[in-house]
Design an enzyme around this catalytic site. Structure first.
Site, PDB file in Angstrom:
ATOM      1  N   LYS A 119     -15.717   1.169   1.124  1.00 40.35           N
ATOM      2  CA  LYS A 119     -15.912   0.282  -0.026  1.00 40.35           C
ATOM      3  C   LYS A 119     -15.462  -1.148   0.291  1.00 40.35           C
ATOM      4  CE  LYS A 119     -13.441   2.540  -3.061  1.00 40.35           C
ATOM      5  NZ  LYS A 119     -12.943   3.638  -2.222  1.00 40.35           N
ATOM      6  N   ARG A 156     -10.739   4.005 -11.483  1.00 37.58           N
ATOM      7  CA  ARG A 156     -10.526   5.232 -10.717  1.00 37.58           C
ATOM      8  C   ARG A 156     -10.280   6.424 -11.633  1.00 37.58           C
ATOM      9  NH1 ARG A 156      -8.539   2.510  -5.613  1.00 37.58           N
ATOM     10  NH2 ARG A 156      -8.216   4.112  -4.073  1.00 37.58           N
ATOM     11  N   ARG A 186      -1.489   1.852   7.820  1.00 34.42           N
ATOM     12  CA  ARG A 186      -0.994   1.909   6.449  1.00 34.42           C
ATOM     13  C   ARG A 186      -0.271   3.235   6.245  1.00 34.42           C
ATOM     14  NH1 ARG A 186      -6.079   0.384   2.583  1.00 34.42           N
ATOM     15  NH2 ARG A 186      -5.194   2.100   1.399  1.00 34.42           N
ATOM     16  N   ARG A 237      -4.882  11.850  -1.143  1.00 30.64           N
ATOM     17  CA  ARG A 237      -5.764  10.847  -1.751  1.00 30.64           C
ATOM     18  C   ARG A 237      -7.157  11.430  -2.008  1.00 30.64           C
ATOM     19  NH1 ARG A 237      -5.486   6.239   2.459  1.00 30.64           N
ATOM     20  NH2 ARG A 237      -6.824   5.051   1.049  1.00 30.64           N
TER      21      ARG A 237
HETATM   22  P1  AMP Z   1      -7.183   1.467  -1.980  1.00 32.09           P
HETATM   23  O1  AMP Z   1      -6.833   0.376  -1.046  1.00 32.09           O
HETATM   24  O2  AMP Z   1      -8.284   1.089  -2.948  1.00 32.09           O
HETATM   25  O3  AMP Z   1      -7.454   2.777  -1.282  1.00 32.09           O
HETATM   26  O4  AMP Z   1      -5.899   1.705  -2.912  1.00 32.09           O
HETATM   27  C1  AMP Z   1      -4.672   2.096  -2.351  1.00 32.09           C
HETATM   28  C2  AMP Z   1      -3.771   2.715  -3.406  1.00 32.09           C
HETATM   29  O5  AMP Z   1      -3.541   1.764  -4.458  1.00 32.09           O
HETATM   30  C3  AMP Z   1      -4.312   3.937  -4.107  1.00 32.09           C
HETATM   31  O6  AMP Z   1      -4.115   5.124  -3.358  1.00 32.09           O
HETATM   32  C4  AMP Z   1      -3.486   3.911  -5.398  1.00 32.09           C
HETATM   33  O7  AMP Z   1      -2.147   4.334  -5.166  1.00 32.09           O
HETATM   34  C5  AMP Z   1      -3.444   2.423  -5.710  1.00 32.09           C
HETATM   35  N1  AMP Z   1      -4.608   2.020  -6.532  1.00 32.09           N
HETATM   36  C6  AMP Z   1      -5.587   1.136  -6.205  1.00 32.09           C
HETATM   37  N2  AMP Z   1      -6.482   1.009  -7.191  1.00 32.09           N
HETATM   38  C7  AMP Z   1      -6.068   1.838  -8.185  1.00 32.09           C
HETATM   39  C8  AMP Z   1      -6.583   2.177  -9.468  1.00 32.09           C
HETATM   40  N3  AMP Z   1      -7.711   1.636  -9.952  1.00 32.09           N
HETATM   41  N4  AMP Z   1      -5.877   3.089 -10.220  1.00 32.09           N
HETATM   42  C9  AMP Z   1      -4.732   3.627  -9.772  1.00 32.09           C
HETATM   43  N5  AMP Z   1      -4.216   3.378  -8.562  1.00 32.09           N
HETATM   44  C10 AMP Z   1      -4.859   2.483  -7.761  1.00 32.09           C
END
Ligand code: AMP
Length: 210
Positions: free
Chosen positions: A13, A88, A156, A167
């Site tokens: 994404k 999400r 990360r 996840r």
């Molecule tokens: P990402 O980089 O989009 O994979 O996001 C990394 C982490 O940030 C996720 O595993 C969640 O812990 C948190 N996170 C990001 N976006 C959201 C969201 N819309 N709702 C809840 N947690 C989020």
């Protein structure tokens, strides 16, 4: 255009959001990036989100909804935006509706789980500028060093295998139901993200125009 990118962690994404940003000249908004920056700066938001993020769990709805509410008020969002990683959960999607945000298209990026696991376990990000590389699929010119800014590449915490599995399971339980939510509204388009970045980007742009 107002676009939501759906898809499992590791579906690509973020990479596609960057591609579409250039093509359509609208900002990409990643709640994950906003939270990671808050974590780095040691802000109150960062402190609240840290344990959820590191364990691969979702940060509570009210926190991310507030983040998005504030971000969408900024000037650069006037002509549209791409949401990468938000909503999400169904509650987050409903909050977006009640803010009066009219989404044009929701593009779901589909990738097989074994490819996702390979992508995420090999991913390395620059600790300074956040650029993303891969140990075998998108290697930096010099091992461990960011091509863009010369910063150190790190893994990360949430890209470690046990966290990735968590996840993915959180995604299936809480985020996948959004496909049905937006399909009912006639807004869902599905794109298979197994091609190279350029071709997937073209497929996504085509899906947005349908
Ligand atoms: P990402 O980089 O989009 O994979 O996001 C990394 C982490 O940030 C996720 O595993 C969640 O812990 C948190 N996170 C990001 N976006 C959201 C969201 N819309 N709702 C809840 N947690 C989020």
């Amino acid at each position: 255009m107002k676009i939501i990118l759906l898809g499992a962690p590791g579906a690509g994404k973020g990479t596609q959001a960057a591609y579409i940003t250039k093509a359509l000249n609208i900002p990409a908004i990643s709640t994950g990036d906003i939270i990671r920056n808050a974590l780095k700066s040691g802000s109150e938001l960062g402190k609240k989100a840290k344990s959820y993020m590191n364990e691969g769990k979702l940060v509570p709805d009210e926190i991310v909804i507030d983040i998005i509410k504030e971000r969408l008020k900024e000037d650069d969002c006037k002509n549209g935006f791409i949401l990468d990683g938000f909503p999400r959960t169904i509650a987050q999607a409903e909050a977006l509706d009640s803010m009066g945000v009219e989404i044009d298209k929701v593009v779901d990026l589909e990738v097989d789980e074994d490819l996702i696991i390979r992508r995420l376990t090999g991913r390395r990000v620059c600790k300074d500028c956040g650029s993303s590389f891969h140990m075998s699929m998108n290697t930096p010119k010099n091992e461990g060093i960011c091509d863009n800014c010369g910063g150190t590449l790190i893994q990360r915490k949430d890209d470690q295998l046990s966290t990735i599995m968590e996840r993915l399971s959180v995604y299936k339980e809480q985020t996948e139901p959004l496909k049905g939510y937006y399909e009912q509204k006639g807004k869902l388009a599905i794109v298979y993200g197994t091609n190279d970045i350029e071709q997937t980007g073209k497929d996504m742009l085509a899906a947005m125009k349908d």
